[in-house]
Design an enzyme around this catalytic site. Structure first.
Site, PDB file in Angstrom:
ATOM      1  CB  THR A 773     -23.424  91.214  81.472  1.00  0.00           C
ATOM      2  OG1 THR A 773     -22.473  90.242  81.875  1.00  0.00           O
ATOM      3  CG2 THR A 773     -23.136  92.527  82.154  1.00  0.00           C
ATOM      4  CB  CYS A 774     -27.401  92.312  78.029  1.00  0.00           C
ATOM      5  SG  CYS A 774     -25.897  92.746  77.132  1.00  0.00           S
TER       6      CYS A 774
END
Length: 806
Positions: A773-774
């Site tokens: 996600t990052c």
């Protein structure tokens, strides 16, 4: 019949002059028309021209001038309510007027002795009204008026059973639908342009002809309030003219309207509704021609009107519905775009171009002010979407800051939210450079060596003490707040690695996950709207709220979407815009509906039915507490007379008073980072989208922006079946996928192209797809068939939890 009219007498208003004495035989040229008939009352005068127009001037004590008021008129003014009609006969009594139009008789002025033949309690009628016609039977006329006479307070109408044309000269060149159809048909059949050119020249070069198509027949209008323009009737005529499908003739119409009629407007008589009405008519010709070369002339003509006339025209605009207003705004915006496209080589030409742009922007500003009050069209209707294609934004910013030339920054409503976001970055860079120059100068004086400039805001925090460490790092910047507007780079203590964006994003994830934890109780969530709002009662101090404000501010300058679902009211408060019941209803729909019911209920049993006082009850940690909305409110009943005051107090309590300390801390943190002149340019909704992202976008664009790694390409079989599966998903599943991959179902305000998505190949086909996600990276095994890929992907999507950030 063309006549010379001479004046005799000393009562100056009846003579249409601004002097009290007149020489015998002086020429009267104020009308500038071929006069057919002149009639005089006691202290006023009426003239009928050969086109059937009625002009009045003089004393107006009894409304005998027919202008909807009792103001004396020093110079001739056309009776607006009869404009567009062929008046055949007129007559005057002492203080009343009677006019004949075909089979109808109109009257106005004094009716104290029944001289108008109407059953009216009032002593006067100041607008033309159709008078009773006892000589008719039902709707079919048995007799027809053929003459009219007036005594002092009497009216005589002579009728005949013969139908006669009373007009000595019919209007040959009106913009009537039948005539337009005929002219277009003749042109299409024989292609003979002579008659069509003659028709266009006579009609579109005449103010009276242009006006004749616009007025609703037989409908008295108060021109102080509305123009009387029948837009639907006008558009029907325009639709027929459009069938010409010939640029030569269509451009000729535009040239005549804008280059002949606008410059001919007499500034001394510009208060005439007939003259002012042309400003509401001209924008309707946008469907026929490309009038953008003429737009500056149109806007400068409006802006040069006397204040009272300008106010009247703008008032007319404010009464129009969305399609008209949208069309008007579009015409002006396109005019600006046209000016921007022009490139000149001489100083006078460029100065003219600048003046034209300034004229259009000033008028657009007035339209935007109207829209802010009446909410006719969405605020983004004023966006000029291609503006940055033709404008050097940084140069425009410098001109604005230095107060030089025309600057679009003076009119920020034309900028898209994305353009304003770029302005924020430009502003931050200029703030930084100004501070650095000042600091460098001081170091130079002190001979302390060269200045080192770090282009980034670098902070180091520990995972175990992330809130306190972040706040300490931010506090270090208090002396130079511009530093907070630099791109952020984050390092976690004890960890190696360069922040290419993922570490920074992780910091936001962890901070908000902690700050928004239910255990802190800092915010409440409404079950209906799903909006977050400040909790009135919690155990956290101002520091936590200030930190959330700082995070939201940092998110703006780092293109990080903070998926905090604040209502529009919060952003209005940050921008110091007024908030009210509509804003409360968005946050708390049920309460808003109840308060609206209170305002709408007007029955005598209001107090019995509502049973309200100026107080509310609150649940404070399980204890019921009564709170007064005003002093001693629990003892003051809500009545029909004070219910608005009650609603205002209720809204103020929930949106302001009850959360004053919490909002103050949040706003202090936010403005510490994001405050500045450019910040004030934003609309509340734009600011919300800057922080929380856009909900609506084209999911198909995801495929066009995605990159591939570790052996995948756009043509790889697994990638092909992946996009097949994705495009077959319903909307909710697509949003879940976006949350799975990026942490949020929203995109930055700059658009989906500002997100960097990647799909990387991993070899273990037993694994589920994994989202980083990052970094917005999807690890996707090379599944061999569509069914397997779909099953594995859905399984991964439905068993994940988003962090609320992208």
């Amino acid at each position: 019949l063309s006549v010379k009219t001479v004046k005799y007498g000393e009562y100056f208003t009846a003579l249409g002059l601004s002097v009290k004495t007149v020489k015998c035989g002086e020429d009267f040229t104020a009308l500038g028309l071929s006069v057919k008939t002149v009639k005089c009352g006691e202290y006023f005068t009426v003239a009928l021209n050969t086109r059937g127009g009625v002009f009045t001037w003089g004393d107006n004590t009894f409304g005998q001038l027919g202008h909807g008021n009792n103001t004396p008129q020093l110079i001739p003014r056309q009776v607006f309510e009869l404009m567009g009609e062929q008046v055949d006969l007129i007559a005057c009594g002492y203080n009343h007027v009677v006019a004949v139009i075909a089979d109808k008789v109109y009257g106005w002025g004094s009716c104290c002795a029944g001289q108008l033949g109407i059953d009216k309690v009032a002593q006067q009628v100041n607008l033309p009204q159709v008078l009773p016609a006892p000589w008719t039977s039902g709707t079919e006329a048995r007799y027809h008026p053929c003459d009219v006479f007036c005594g002092g307070d009497q009216t005589f109408i002579r009728v005949s059973d013969e139908v006669k044309s009373l007009s000595s000269q019919l209007r040959q060149h009106d913009i009537e639908e039948a005539k337009v159809i005929s002219a277009v048909k003749d042109f299409k059949e024989d292609k003979n342009p002579t008659s069509l050119i003659e028709y266009i020249s006579s009609v579109f070069g005449s103010l009276s002809c242009v006006n004749s198509v616009c007025v609703t027949p037989f409908k008295p209008v108060n021109t102080e309030v509305e123009s009387g323009v029948d837009i639907l009737r006008l558009r029907k005529v325009m639709s027929h003219l459009k069938q010409l499908n010939n640029r030569v003739y269509l451009d000729a119409m535009s040239d005549l309207l804008v280059s002949k009629i606008l410059p001919s407007l007499n500034q001394e008589m510009v208060a005439s509704p007939e003259q002012l009405r042309v400003f509401t008519v001209l924008p309707e010709f946008r469907s026929l021609v490309y009038p953008y070369n003429h737009v500056p002339l149109y806007t400068s003509s409006i802006l040069s009107l006397p204040d009272s006339s300008l106010k009247r025209v703008l008032s007319w605009f404010s009464k129009y519905e969305k399609p008209f207003y949208e069309g008007l705004v579009t015409v002006i915006k396109n005019g600006i775009s046209k000016c921007l496209l022009l490139r000149y080589h001489t100083k006078p030409e460029n100065e003219l171009r600048s003046r034209n742009i300034a004229s259009c922007l000033k008028f657009l500003y007035k339209l935007n002010e109207i829209n802010a009050i009446h909410e006719i069209v969405p605020y983004n209707t004023f966006y000029i979407y291609d503006l940055l294609e033709h404008l050097d934004l940084e140069l425009d910013y410098r001109n604005w800051m230095e107060g030089r030339e025309v600057s679009f920054c003076q009119y920020p409503f034309v900028f898209t939210a994305g353009a304003k976001a770029k302005l924020l970055s430009i502003d931050a860079n200029h703030q930084m450079m100004r501070t650095v120059k000042s600091f460098a100068y001081k170091q130079l004086i002190a001979s302390s060596g060269p200045v080192e400039i770090n282009p980034f805001l670098e902070i180091e925090v520990s995972r175990d003490n992330i809130m306190e460490d972040t706040l300490v790092e931010i506090r270090k910047c208090e002396a130079m707040p511009y530093v907070l507007k630099k791109p952020l780079k984050v390092k976690f203590k004890g960890e190696e690695g360069y922040d290419a964006g993922g570490v920074k994003k992780e910091l936001f994830l962890l901070l908000l996950k902690e700050l928004l934890s239910p255990s802190y109780g800092m915010f409440t969530v409404d079950d209906e709207s799903r909006f977050l709002w400040f909790s009135e009662y919690n155990f956290e101090g101002d520091t936590a709220y200030e930190l959330i404000g700082i995070i939201c501010g940092l998110a703006i300058y780092n293109s990080i979407i903070v998926d905090i679902n604040f209502p529009p009211a919060l952003y209005k408060k940050l921008l110091k815009k007024p908030i009210g019941l509509k804003d409360l209803a968005k946050l708390y729909p049920t309460r808003g509906e109840s308060l609206n019911h209170v305002l709408l209920y007007n029955e005598p049993d209001f107090e019995t039915v509502m049973c309200l006082t100026f107080s509310i009850t609150r649940d404070v940690f399980g204890q019921v507490e009564e709170v007064d909305l005003i002093e001693n409110g629990s003892n003051i009943p809500v009545t029909l007379e004070n219910k608005q005051e009650y609603v205002d107090a209720y809204v103020d309590y929930y949106l302001n008073q009850s959360i004053k300390a919490q909002f103050k801390a949040f706003a202090h943190g936010f403005m510490f980072v994001a405050g500045g002149q450019v910040f004030d340019m934003f609309h509340a909704d734009e600011l919300m989208h800057m922080i929380s992202g856009l909900k609506d976008f084209n999911f198909r664009e995801l495929e066009t922006i995605t990159e591939y790694a570790n052996g995948y390409t756009r043509q790889h079989p697994t990638i092909r079946i992946f996009w097949e599966v994705f495009h077959e998903m319903d909307l909710e599943t697509k949003k879940k996928f976006l949350i799975f991959l990026t942490g949020s179902d929203r995109i930055p305000i700059h658009g989906i192209h500002s997100i960097k998505l990647a799909i990387a190949l991993v070899l273990d086909t037993k694994r589920l797809p994994v989202a980083h996600t990052c970094f917005n990276i999807l690890d996707l095994p090379p599944y061999q068939d569509k069914a397997t890929l779909k099953h594995k992907l859905y399984q991964a999507i439905n068993n994940t939890e988003g962090f609320g950030l992208v």
